[in-house]
Design a protein around this motif. Structure first.
Motif, PDB file in Angstrom:
ATOM      1  N   UNK A  27     -11.623 -18.213 -53.176  1.00 34.26           N
ATOM      2  CA  UNK A  27     -10.348 -19.029 -53.104  1.00 34.26           C
ATOM      3  C   UNK A  27      -9.404 -18.756 -51.909  1.00 34.26           C
ATOM      4  N   UNK A  28      -9.084 -17.583 -51.981  1.00 37.89           N
ATOM      5  CA  UNK A  28      -8.330 -17.255 -50.811  1.00 37.89           C
ATOM      6  C   UNK A  28      -8.879 -17.357 -49.357  1.00 37.89           C
ATOM      7  N   UNK A  29     -10.241 -17.219 -49.181  1.00 38.06           N
ATOM      8  CA  UNK A  29     -10.601 -17.524 -48.078  1.00 38.06           C
ATOM      9  C   UNK A  29     -10.642 -18.591 -47.576  1.00 38.06           C
ATOM     10  N   UNK A  30     -11.207 -19.807 -48.594  1.00 38.87           N
ATOM     11  CA  UNK A  30     -11.125 -21.339 -48.421  1.00 38.87           C
ATOM     12  C   UNK A  30      -9.835 -21.533 -47.992  1.00 38.87           C
ATOM     13  N   UNK A  31      -8.606 -21.216 -48.394  1.00 37.68           N
ATOM     14  CA  UNK A  31      -7.340 -21.521 -48.018  1.00 37.68           C
ATOM     15  C   UNK A  31      -7.088 -21.043 -46.470  1.00 37.68           C
ATOM     16  N   UNK A  32      -7.635 -19.712 -46.227  1.00 36.21           N
ATOM     17  CA  UNK A  32      -7.156 -19.159 -44.931  1.00 36.21           C
ATOM     18  C   UNK A  32      -8.001 -20.297 -44.010  1.00 36.21           C
TER      19      UNK A  32
END
Length: 68
Positions: A27-32
């Protein structure tokens, strides 16, 4: 500690680092990868508001000149 023990310890640490694989936070990777999140927008606006004088941003080393 002798050289043999020291080398063995370094090898053990290197092996631990090589094979270490933490859990991936997708999820954090997708947001980044998709752009700014809500917290990034708030952070960016605070930084831009604190920069009132653009002349300091152009050359940060003007105060360190040896020429007087």
């Amino acid at each position: 500690m002798g050289r043999g023990r020291q080398k063995a310890k370094q090898t053990k640490v290197a092996r631990d680092l090589k094979y270490y694989s933490p859990e991936t936070n997708y999820k954090a990777l997708e947001q980044e990868l998709t752009g700014h999140s809500r917290t990034d927008v708030a952070t960016d606006s605070r930084h831009s508001a604190s920069r009132s004088d653009d002349s300091e941003d152009r050359d940060p080393y003007t105060g360190w000149s040896d020429e007087r």
